[in-house]
Design a protein around this motif. Structure first.
Motif, mmCIF file in Angstrom:
data_model
loop_
_atom_site.group_PDB
_atom_site.id
_atom_site.type_symbol
_atom_site.label_atom_id
_atom_site.label_comp_id
_atom_site.label_asym_id
_atom_site.label_seq_id
_atom_site.Cartn_x
_atom_site.Cartn_y
_atom_site.Cartn_z
ATOM 1 N N SER A 212 13.217 47.954 -8.920
ATOM 2 C CA SER A 212 13.033 49.196 -8.174
ATOM 3 C C SER A 212 11.731 49.822 -8.651
ATOM 4 C CB SER A 212 14.201 50.163 -8.407
ATOM 5 O OG SER A 212 14.056 51.307 -7.588
ATOM 6 N N ILE A 213 10.820 50.017 -7.741
ATOM 7 C CA ILE A 213 9.494 50.520 -8.093
ATOM 8 C C ILE A 213 9.496 52.044 -8.071
ATOM 9 C CG2 ILE A 213 7.049 50.544 -7.464
ATOM 10 C CD1 ILE A 213 7.497 47.831 -6.092
ATOM 11 N N GLY A 214 9.200 52.626 -9.204
ATOM 12 C CA GLY A 214 9.061 54.087 -9.281
ATOM 13 C C GLY A 214 7.616 54.449 -9.028
ATOM 14 N N THR A 215 7.273 54.701 -7.768
ATOM 15 C CA THR A 215 5.861 54.886 -7.417
ATOM 16 C C THR A 215 5.250 56.140 -8.046
ATOM 17 O OG1 THR A 215 6.591 55.940 -5.360
ATOM 18 C CG2 THR A 215 5.952 53.620 -5.244
ATOM 19 N N ASN A 216 6.068 57.126 -8.386
ATOM 20 C CA ASN A 216 5.506 58.329 -9.004
ATOM 21 C C ASN A 216 4.825 57.989 -10.324
ATOM 22 O OD1 ASN A 216 6.803 59.509 -6.863
ATOM 23 N ND2 ASN A 216 8.331 60.582 -8.081
ATOM 24 N N ASP A 217 5.574 57.359 -11.240
ATOM 25 C CA ASP A 217 4.994 57.018 -12.538
ATOM 26 C C ASP A 217 4.056 55.827 -12.450
ATOM 27 O OD1 ASP A 217 5.860 59.020 -14.214
ATOM 28 O OD2 ASP A 217 7.752 58.036 -14.683
ATOM 29 N N LEU A 218 4.381 54.853 -11.612
ATOM 30 C CA LEU A 218 3.485 53.700 -11.493
ATOM 31 C C LEU A 218 2.094 54.150 -11.064
ATOM 32 C CD1 LEU A 218 3.135 50.630 -11.626
ATOM 33 C CD2 LEU A 218 3.756 50.537 -9.206
ATOM 34 N N THR A 219 2.040 55.043 -10.093
ATOM 35 C CA THR A 219 0.749 55.571 -9.643
ATOM 36 C C THR A 219 0.040 56.301 -10.777
ATOM 37 O OG1 THR A 219 1.583 55.827 -7.391
ATOM 38 C CG2 THR A 219 -0.383 57.085 -7.967
ATOM 39 N N GLN A 220 0.791 57.113 -11.502
ATOM 40 C CA GLN A 220 0.214 57.887 -12.610
ATOM 41 C C GLN A 220 -0.379 56.975 -13.674
ATOM 42 O OE1 GLN A 220 1.755 61.732 -14.846
ATOM 43 N NE2 GLN A 220 3.128 60.026 -15.268
ATOM 44 N N TYR A 221 0.353 55.918 -14.017
ATOM 45 C CA TYR A 221 -0.098 55.039 -15.087
ATOM 46 C C TYR A 221 -1.196 54.085 -14.636
ATOM 47 C CZ TYR A 221 4.072 56.702 -17.564
ATOM 48 O OH TYR A 221 5.016 57.492 -18.181
ATOM 49 N N VAL A 222 -1.093 53.569 -13.416
ATOM 50 C CA VAL A 222 -2.132 52.667 -12.915
ATOM 51 C C VAL A 222 -3.459 53.408 -12.767
ATOM 52 C CG1 VAL A 222 -2.906 51.381 -10.878
ATOM 53 C CG2 VAL A 222 -0.598 51.024 -11.783
ATOM 54 N N MET A 223 -3.392 54.647 -12.261
ATOM 55 C CA MET A 223 -4.611 55.410 -12.005
ATOM 56 C C MET A 223 -5.077 56.220 -13.217
ATOM 57 S SD MET A 223 -5.202 54.377 -9.036
ATOM 58 C CE MET A 223 -6.713 55.337 -8.891
ATOM 59 N N ALA A 224 -4.283 56.202 -14.303
ATOM 60 C CA ALA A 224 -4.595 57.027 -15.482
ATOM 61 C C ALA A 224 -4.857 58.468 -15.054
ATOM 62 C CB ALA A 224 -5.809 56.462 -16.234
ATOM 63 N N ALA A 225 -3.994 58.974 -14.166
ATOM 64 C CA ALA A 225 -4.158 60.312 -13.587
ATOM 65 C C ALA A 225 -2.848 61.066 -13.686
ATOM 66 C CB ALA A 225 -4.608 60.212 -12.132
ATOM 67 N N ASP A 226 -2.842 62.144 -14.447
ATOM 68 C CA ASP A 226 -1.656 62.985 -14.606
ATOM 69 C C ASP A 226 -1.243 63.527 -13.249
ATOM 70 O OD1 ASP A 226 0.269 64.832 -15.220
ATOM 71 O OD2 ASP A 226 -0.937 65.946 -16.682
#
Length: 664
Positions: free
Chosen positions: A574-588
């Motif tokens: 199950s992909i948690g796009t909220n945190d995945l996006t945050q961590y991939v983009m290094a953007a809080d």
């Protein structure tokens, strides 16, 4: 003496999870709960504090969701009080009288979004029309029709002071006016339906020491009741207007409305009212309040346009719940409104045309009809299990935070639960929940959605989400620290009772267990070993248990990059796009300055999702998305195209998602 008293006090720090914070309704419910206890209760927020039994004082603290506060209790029942108050603050649904009603209102908003034209009307169809006035979009939808200008005259006190011998009679006069205004308020809101919580919140503010109590005190000191009411109303409204939070700031409108209703009764004046509307029209006003709208037949209100107000006002909430397009904060003088005969409104874009030409009406009419038809059409998807045009069946499930949301999810036809957050069972209480309590909750959710799967995420907390019984160290970046499965593996005394509860719940329904914050294959194997240990224990104890499927959250770049190694070890992703996006983009994701980087549709994030889907399908397992991207209309087709098998979201958006999937 004082030292002993301080030692006897009970204090606990609480992170507020109430959706949007302690605004009017949850503050009212919180104060009502506090009054059930004999002990004194204080809420400390930063450098300020308030009596927990005063809804107004609580609102003036401006407590927002995710703020940390301190509960302080002193008295015989302090322990029970703190436990129940903390539990209240841990629930996103706290203060909502009916979770189903609230979700229905949200669903209306989602349906309106789905029905809205893909290109804003003002940009696509009005090039030859005069430019619109622009305000705050408060409730979606289009309207065109006759104007009803609602601009009551300002109220003034005929005198300022009374004689000492008049005080008792003046107090009685105020009481009659006040009681009459409250009774009328309750009756009017009752006619609207599904607004009891708003009426209760307004009544609580009116009855508070800060409003009615202060008015009575001023009358007792010799002030005229009208003058006292106007002064206290203006002062209290000004206090709310200073609060940073927009929702709480808009409570000033409620106070203005209550003040006016009381003064009208004190003076015997007959003022303009929406009660006399006999045909559909668009209401133009400067200072319209929820009590004003409560007196109207809402069937005769095609739209609302106000020069004051915000999208978080009670007026806006009522408008959205009844599907009335609304634009607030329109920058136009009252004098310009007085002679207006016709109006066109685009509540989605926040556009208003005064005296629009006939050509604009011709453009509005088909759009209004189409939007109405689309909203009605969404209801047919309630029992649909959507299939794309290419023949792929996509499961549309719900994200839940507590069992109180079950009815709302079932009402819109959610095909199971894609994410059940267990944190609320653990947070803001005096002790960790036991195995039996957890098992009962998990069973309840599983039984409600059987035979559909219910995915229960194991405890996902860290230093930013404090729980009792777990001492989190100070970390410079708790989001990258000792949290989620990392903490659970280190604390089997916390983790094993939850795993045992999940195994026991798996005897009913279709329970799946999901691990958060996985970054390494060894973490999965260590959890599987713990599950096997729990199963052996339950077998030896003669306790019935099942074998839930085991999945993992894909939310770290490490998990995405090693998805091919992880997939053979688990039953689903199950992909948690909220945190995945945050961590991939290094953007809080909470930093507004990084909004342009924090995008789930960024090529880097999409490539990560594609890699995960390919690895999962090679291993013969399914992939779900349970982050915000799952419910975004422009992302649904993209996610399906990348290979996602399930989308899980707020119950409010399930019907819209089913429709979009069926058309992909």
């Amino acid at each position: 003496m004082s030292d002993a008293k301080v030692k006897s006090m009970l204090e606990t720090a609480v992170v507020v999870r109430v959706s949007e914070g302690l605004h009017a309704r949850p503050a009212t419910q919180f104060a009502k709960l506090a009054k059930e206890f004999s002990c004194s209760l204080q809420v400390l927020h930063g450098s300020t504090s308030a009596d927990a039994k005063s809804a107004v004082k609580l609102m003036l603290l401006g407590i927002r969701e995710h703020d940390q506060i301190v509960l302080r209790a002193d008295g015989a029942d302090e322990s029970d009080a703190v436990e129940r108050m903390a539990r209240f603050l841990s629930s996103p649904e706290a203060g909502v009288q009916s979770a189903t009603a609230a979700q229905t209102a949200d669903a209306t908003a989602c349906q309106a979004d789905a029905a809205a034209p893909p290109v804003p009307l003002a940009a696509a169809d009005t090039q030859d029309s005069p430019p619109p006035l622009t305000g705050v979009p408060a409730s979606d939808g289009l309207a065109f029709g006759d104007a009803y200008v609602y601009l009551p005259e300002p109220l003034r006190a005929a005198r300022q002071w009374i004689e000492p011998h008049e005080i008792d009679a003046e107090q009685a006069r105020f009481k009659r006016a006040f009681d009459d205004a409250l009774a009328a308020l309750a009756k009017q809101f009752d006619a609207l339906g599904d607004t009891d919580d708003i009426a209760d919140a307004l009544a609580s503010v009116a009855q508070s020491d800060e409003f009615a109590g202060e008015i009575r005190a001023r009358v007792q000191s010799g002030r005229d009741a009208v003058a006292a009411t106007l002064e206290v109303g203006a002062s209290l409204a000004a206090s709310f207007e200073k609060i940073d939070d927009e929702y709480l700031r808009s409570r000033a409108d409620d106070i203005h409305g209550m003040t006016r209703q009381i003064v009208l009764r004190l003076t015997g004046q007959q003022q303009m009212s929406l009660a006399g509307l006999t045909k559909p029209c668009i209401v133009l006003a400067s200072d319209l309040t929820a009590p004003d709208l409560a007196r109207a037949n809402v069937a005769h209100i095609a739209a609302l346009v106000c020069t004051r107000g915000s999208a978080t006002s009670h007026l806006a909430i009522i408008a959205r719940s009844h599907g009335i397009p609304a634009v607030f904060g329109l920058q136009v003088a009252d004098d310009r409104l007085r002679g207006v005969r016709q109006v066109a409104v685009d509540g989605t874009a926040g556009h208003v045309w005064l005296e629009p030409p006939a050509a604009l009406q011709a453009q509005f009419a088909p759009r209004i009809g189409a939007a109405r038809a689309q909203r009605a059409a969404l209801d047919v998807y309630r029992d649909v299990e959507p299939v794309t045009r290419a023949g792929r069946r996509i499961r549309i499930a719900a994200n839940l935070g507590s069992p109180t949301e079950i009815d709302a999810a079932r009402a819109v036809g959610a095909m199971g639960v894609g994410l059940f957050r267990t944190e609320l069972l653990f947070m803001n209480r005096r002790s960790l929940p036991g195995e039996h309590e957890q098992a009962d909750v998990y069973r309840r959710v599983a039984q409600a959605f059987a035979p559909h799967p219910v995915v229960i995420r194991t405890l996902d907390v860290g230093g930013d989400k404090p729980v009792p019984g777990i001492a989190f160290p100070h970390e410079d970046n708790p989001f990258l620290g000792w949290r989620g499965v990392r903490m659970c593996i280190d604390r089997p005394d916390v983790f094993k009772p939850q795993l045992r509860a999940l195994l026991r719940a798996a005897t009913v329904g279709n329970v799946h267990a999901m691990l958060p914050m996985i970054a390494d294959l060894d973490e999965v194997r260590r959890v599987k070993a713990l599950i096997a240990e729990c199963a052996r224990e339950l077998k030896n104890e003669g306790v019935a248990f099942g074998e839930p499927k085991l999945g993992i959250m894909i939310e770290t770049p490490a998990a995405a990059l090693t998805a091919d190694l992880l997939a053979p070890e688990v039953d689903f992703f199950s992909i948690g796009t909220n945190d995945l996006t945050q961590y991939v983009m290094a953007a809080d994701r909470a930093n507004p300055h990084l909004a342009s980087l924090y995008r789930s549709n960024h090529p880097a994030v999409l490539r990560a999702i594609g890699m995960v889907c390919e690895a999962a399908h090679r291993a013969g397992i399914e992939v779900a998305v349970c982050g915000e991207a799952a419910s975004q209309p422009d992302m649904i087709a993209v996610l399906i195209g990348l290979g996602v098998d399930e989308l899980s979201m707020s119950p409010a958006c399930v019907l819209r998602a089913k429709k979009i999937v069926s058309e992909c």
